[in-house]
Design a protein around this motif. Structure first.
Motif, PDB file in Angstrom:
ATOM      1  N   THR A  78      23.158  -2.374  53.621  1.00 16.12           N
ATOM      2  CA  THR A  78      22.970  -0.994  53.149  1.00 16.12           C
ATOM      3  C   THR A  78      22.672  -0.936  51.647  1.00 16.12           C
ATOM      4  OG1 THR A  78      25.362  -0.787  52.886  1.00 16.12           O
ATOM      5  CG2 THR A  78      24.427   0.029  54.954  1.00 16.12           C
ATOM      6  N   SER A  79      22.188  -2.035  51.076  1.00 14.41           N
ATOM      7  CA  SER A  79      21.795  -1.956  49.655  1.00 14.41           C
ATOM      8  C   SER A  79      20.432  -2.613  49.459  1.00 14.41           C
ATOM      9  CB  SER A  79      22.840  -2.629  48.759  1.00 14.41           C
ATOM     10  OG  SER A  79      22.993  -3.976  49.105  1.00 14.41           O
ATOM     11  N   LYS A  80      19.827  -2.255  48.334  1.00 14.36           N
ATOM     12  CA  LYS A  80      18.505  -2.805  48.023  1.00 14.36           C
ATOM     13  C   LYS A  80      18.706  -4.182  47.405  1.00 14.36           C
ATOM     14  CE  LYS A  80      14.580  -1.289  45.262  1.00 14.36           C
ATOM     15  NZ  LYS A  80      14.931  -1.486  43.871  1.00 14.36           N
ATOM     16  N   ALA A  81      18.129  -5.206  48.045  1.00 21.71           N
ATOM     17  CA  ALA A  81      18.340  -6.583  47.564  1.00 21.71           C
ATOM     18  C   ALA A  81      17.761  -6.769  46.165  1.00 21.71           C
ATOM     19  CB  ALA A  81      17.703  -7.560  48.532  1.00 21.71           C
ATOM     20  N   PHE A  82      18.355  -7.648  45.411  1.00 16.87           N
ATOM     21  CA  PHE A  82      17.855  -7.992  44.071  1.00 16.87           C
ATOM     22  C   PHE A  82      16.477  -8.647  44.217  1.00 16.87           C
ATOM     23  CE2 PHE A  82      17.793 -11.487  40.811  1.00 16.87           C
ATOM     24  CZ  PHE A  82      17.517 -10.679  39.726  1.00 16.87           C
ATOM     25  N   ALA A  83      15.503  -8.175  43.446  1.00 20.70           N
ATOM     26  CA  ALA A  83      14.136  -8.698  43.607  1.00 20.70           C
ATOM     27  C   ALA A  83      13.656  -9.440  42.364  1.00 20.70           C
ATOM     28  CB  ALA A  83      13.181  -7.546  43.922  1.00 20.70           C
TER      29      ALA A  83
ATOM     30  N   MET B 150      29.937  -2.500  47.160  1.00 19.60           N
ATOM     31  CA  MET B 150      29.933  -3.832  46.546  1.00 19.60           C
ATOM     32  C   MET B 150      28.538  -4.467  46.506  1.00 19.60           C
ATOM     33  SD  MET B 150      32.943  -4.403  45.496  1.00 19.60           S
ATOM     34  CE  MET B 150      34.704  -4.126  45.700  1.00 19.60           C
ATOM     35  N   GLY B 151      27.708  -4.165  47.495  1.00 24.12           N
ATOM     36  CA  GLY B 151      26.351  -4.731  47.507  1.00 24.12           C
ATOM     37  C   GLY B 151      25.507  -4.141  46.382  1.00 24.12           C
ATOM     38  N   GLN B 152      25.605  -2.825  46.222  1.00 25.20           N
ATOM     39  CA  GLN B 152      24.829  -2.186  45.153  1.00 25.20           C
ATOM     40  C   GLN B 152      25.335  -2.628  43.779  1.00 25.20           C
ATOM     41  OE1 GLN B 152      24.046   1.660  47.926  1.00 25.20           O
ATOM     42  NE2 GLN B 152      24.589   2.117  45.836  1.00 25.20           N
ATOM     43  N   TYR B 153      26.650  -2.831  43.682  1.00 29.93           N
ATOM     44  CA  TYR B 153      27.199  -3.303  42.403  1.00 29.93           C
ATOM     45  C   TYR B 153      26.677  -4.713  42.092  1.00 29.93           C
ATOM     46  CZ  TYR B 153      30.649  -4.786  38.922  1.00 29.93           C
ATOM     47  OH  TYR B 153      31.262  -5.264  37.783  1.00 29.93           O
ATOM     48  N   ALA B 154      26.751  -5.630  43.085  1.00 31.83           N
ATOM     49  CA  ALA B 154      26.312  -7.016  42.849  1.00 31.83           C
ATOM     50  C   ALA B 154      24.827  -7.050  42.481  1.00 31.83           C
ATOM     51  CB  ALA B 154      26.580  -7.868  44.088  1.00 31.83           C
ATOM     52  N   ASN B 155      24.018  -6.329  43.249  1.00 29.73           N
ATOM     53  CA  ASN B 155      22.582  -6.340  42.953  1.00 29.73           C
ATOM     54  C   ASN B 155      22.287  -5.677  41.606  1.00 29.73           C
ATOM     55  OD1 ASN B 155      21.707  -7.715  45.310  1.00 29.73           O
ATOM     56  ND2 ASN B 155      22.074  -5.861  46.497  1.00 29.73           N
ATOM     57  N   GLY B 156      23.036  -4.623  41.289  1.00 25.90           N
ATOM     58  CA  GLY B 156      22.878  -3.957  39.993  1.00 25.90           C
ATOM     59  C   GLY B 156      23.279  -4.875  38.840  1.00 25.90           C
TER      60      GLY B 156
ATOM     61  N   ALA C 201      19.331  -9.911  34.415  1.00 22.71           N
ATOM     62  CA  ALA C 201      17.911 -10.258  34.235  1.00 22.71           C
ATOM     63  C   ALA C 201      17.291  -9.428  33.102  1.00 22.71           C
ATOM     64  CB  ALA C 201      17.152 -10.042  35.542  1.00 22.71           C
ATOM     65  N   ARG C 202      17.660  -8.146  33.072  1.00 19.75           N
ATOM     66  CA  ARG C 202      17.147  -7.262  32.008  1.00 19.75           C
ATOM     67  C   ARG C 202      17.566  -7.758  30.628  1.00 19.75           C
ATOM     68  NH1 ARG C 202      18.899  -2.813  34.535  1.00 19.75           N
ATOM     69  NH2 ARG C 202      20.759  -2.620  33.237  1.00 19.75           N
ATOM     70  N   HIS C 203      18.773  -8.333  30.541  1.00 22.99           N
ATOM     71  CA  HIS C 203      19.251  -8.849  29.247  1.00 22.99           C
ATOM     72  C   HIS C 203      18.677 -10.234  28.942  1.00 22.99           C
ATOM     73  CE1 HIS C 203      21.928  -5.517  28.573  1.00 22.99           C
ATOM     74  NE2 HIS C 203      22.608  -5.741  29.673  1.00 22.99           N
ATOM     75  N   GLY C 204      17.865 -10.782  29.849  1.00 22.48           N
ATOM     76  CA  GLY C 204      17.158 -12.028  29.527  1.00 22.48           C
ATOM     77  C   GLY C 204      17.582 -13.257  30.317  1.00 22.48           C
TER      78      GLY C 204
ATOM     79  N   ILE D 249      17.295 -16.133  36.763  1.00 21.39           N
ATOM     80  CA  ILE D 249      18.129 -16.211  37.974  1.00 21.39           C
ATOM     81  C   ILE D 249      17.352 -16.905  39.095  1.00 21.39           C
ATOM     82  CG2 ILE D 249      19.419 -14.868  39.695  1.00 21.39           C
ATOM     83  CD1 ILE D 249      19.844 -12.718  37.541  1.00 21.39           C
ATOM     84  N   TRP D 250      17.989 -17.936  39.650  1.00 21.07           N
ATOM     85  CA  TRP D 250      17.428 -18.612  40.828  1.00 21.07           C
ATOM     86  C   TRP D 250      18.284 -18.288  42.043  1.00 21.07           C
ATOM     87  CZ3 TRP D 250      16.740 -21.148  36.126  1.00 21.07           C
ATOM     88  CH2 TRP D 250      15.465 -21.675  35.890  1.00 21.07           C
ATOM     89  N   GLU D 251      17.648 -17.885  43.135  1.00 12.37           N
ATOM     90  CA  GLU D 251      18.344 -17.787  44.421  1.00 12.37           C
ATOM     91  C   GLU D 251      17.841 -18.943  45.303  1.00 12.37           C
ATOM     92  OE1 GLU D 251      19.256 -13.142  45.231  1.00 12.37           O
ATOM     93  OE2 GLU D 251      17.133 -13.639  45.284  1.00 12.37           O
ATOM     94  N   HIS D 252      18.524 -19.181  46.413  1.00 12.69           N
ATOM     95  CA  HIS D 252      18.137 -20.215  47.393  1.00 12.69           C
ATOM     96  C   HIS D 252      17.987 -21.580  46.740  1.00 12.69           C
ATOM     97  CE1 HIS D 252      17.781 -16.756  49.907  1.00 12.69           C
ATOM     98  NE2 HIS D 252      16.903 -16.229  49.074  1.00 12.69           N
TER      99      HIS D 252
END
Ligand SMILES: Cc1cc2nc3c(=O)[nH]c(=O)nc-3n(C[C@H](O)[C@H](O)[C@H](O)COP(=O)(O)OP(=O)(O)OC[C@H]3O[C@@H](n4cnc5c(N)ncnc54)[C@H](O)[C@@H]3O)c2cc1C
Length: 288
Positions: free
Chosen positions: A10-15, A182-188, A194-197, A200-203
């Motif tokens: 139910t949250s927008k994944a980090f892109a 919690m999902g929206q918080y983690a992705n936020g 990322a905005r602060h520089g 980030i690597w996933e997978h």
């Protein structure tokens, strides 16, 4: 059956993760993108440190994306028990650290503009039997006197109004406790880092972290990077190749009670299920 996480569904994944192979030279590498790794990365990036965050799966994949969503003040044990164990000053600090952590998260959410439905809904420690009332009232008085004057005693009638349930005989209300998505918080948090520089690597499951002359070399299946310092934030997911840390983990049982998906009308009504949940335990039931 495929087990998924409500928070992630139910949250927008980090892109904003990089698709490049693992590479580069960083002051700090953070391994694991749960709340610990995310806030460490965000804080470092914000203060100008060149930081990499490396996650085996995706942001919030671990306990941070699978929990109850509560930000609770206080502890399961009574303040009196903590005082007997730690001494008065330390017990008071211990108790206040819960409130401080909720305040800190509230401040981060405001500062970074994270939309995660944070609200101070309060926590109830419920008397599920008449015999629980006296002990909980004493606990409530002690908390009010010693650490938190905002804690209140609710009578059985007050609890009925609050929950729509006949099942409880009173409750301790801690109004500072909160809930959030919690999902929206983690992705936020990942977006903020990322905005602060931060990069980030996933997978990219880290396979090895080897000491070299000026720091560490970190390797995943896609490549490797150099870092002066490393923060290992892998929690209970710490793999066997970090055996020193893995052997120091202590398992703690946890549980969440869920309902089937509720219609908007149903979700505005008191939860009838709460009146039918019974524990076998003889201690008071805690709910939020
Ligand atoms: C069922 C349950 C309910 C809970 N309810 C609550 C609650 O209501 N309120 C509350 O405050 N707390 C709750 N908690 C506890 C809370 O969720 C955790 O304490 C917190 O999320 C831990 O965050 P973390 O960042 O330390 O670890 P995690 O979120 O577990 O993150 C660790 C990350 O490390 C990654 N990782 C592991 N190995 C590697 C590797 N080799 N390379 C790269 N990445 C790796 C994992 O994939 C994972 O994403 C609950 C926990 C559980 C299990």
């Amino acid at each position: 059956m495929k087990l998924t996480s409500y928070w992630h569904d139910t949250s927008k994944a980090f892109a904003g993760a990089t698709r490049e192979p693992l590479s580069g030279d960083f002051e700090v590498a953070v391994i694991g993108a749960g709340f610990t790794g995310l806030n460490a990365t965000r804080t470092l990036a914000k203060s100008g440190v060149k930081v990499a965050l490396i996650e085996a799966e995706h942001v919030g994949y671990g306990a941070s994306g699978r929990n109850g969503g509560h930000l609770n003040s206080g502890h399961f044990a009574s303040f009196g028990a903590a005082k007997a164990h730690f001494g008065e000053a330390k017990a008071r600090r211990f108790w206040r650290s819960y409130d401080d952590s909720i305040d800190m998260i509230e401040a981060i959410i405001a500062e970074e503009g994270i939309d995660c439905s944070f609200r101070r809904g309060g926590k109830l420690k419920l008397a599920s039997k008449p015999s629980h009332v006296k002990g909980l009232q004493a606990m409530c008085e002690e908390l009010r006197r010693e650490v938190d004057p905002s804690v209140e005693w609710l009578s059985g009638g007050d609890v009925r109004k609050e929950l729509g349930s006949e099942a409880f005989h009173g409750a301790v209300l801690s109004p500072k406790s909160a809930m959030m998505h919690m999902g929206q918080y983690a992705n936020g948090m990942a977006e903020a880092a990322a905005r602060h520089g931060a990069t980030i690597w996933e997978h990219n499951p880290v396979q090895s972290c080897i000491r070299v002359s000026d720091g560490w070399r970190i390797t995943s299946p896609t490549g490797s990077l150099a870092a002066r310092q490393v923060i290992l934030a892998t929690d209970a997911y710490t793999p066997e190749n970090f055996d020193y840390f893995r052997r120091r983990m202590m398992p703690i049982a946890s549980f969440i009670v869920v309902t089937r998906p509720l219609t908007p009308r149903r979700s505005r009504q008191p939860c009838p299920a709460i009146g039918t949940i019974r524990t076998r335990s003889t201690s008071p039931t805690t709910s939020a």
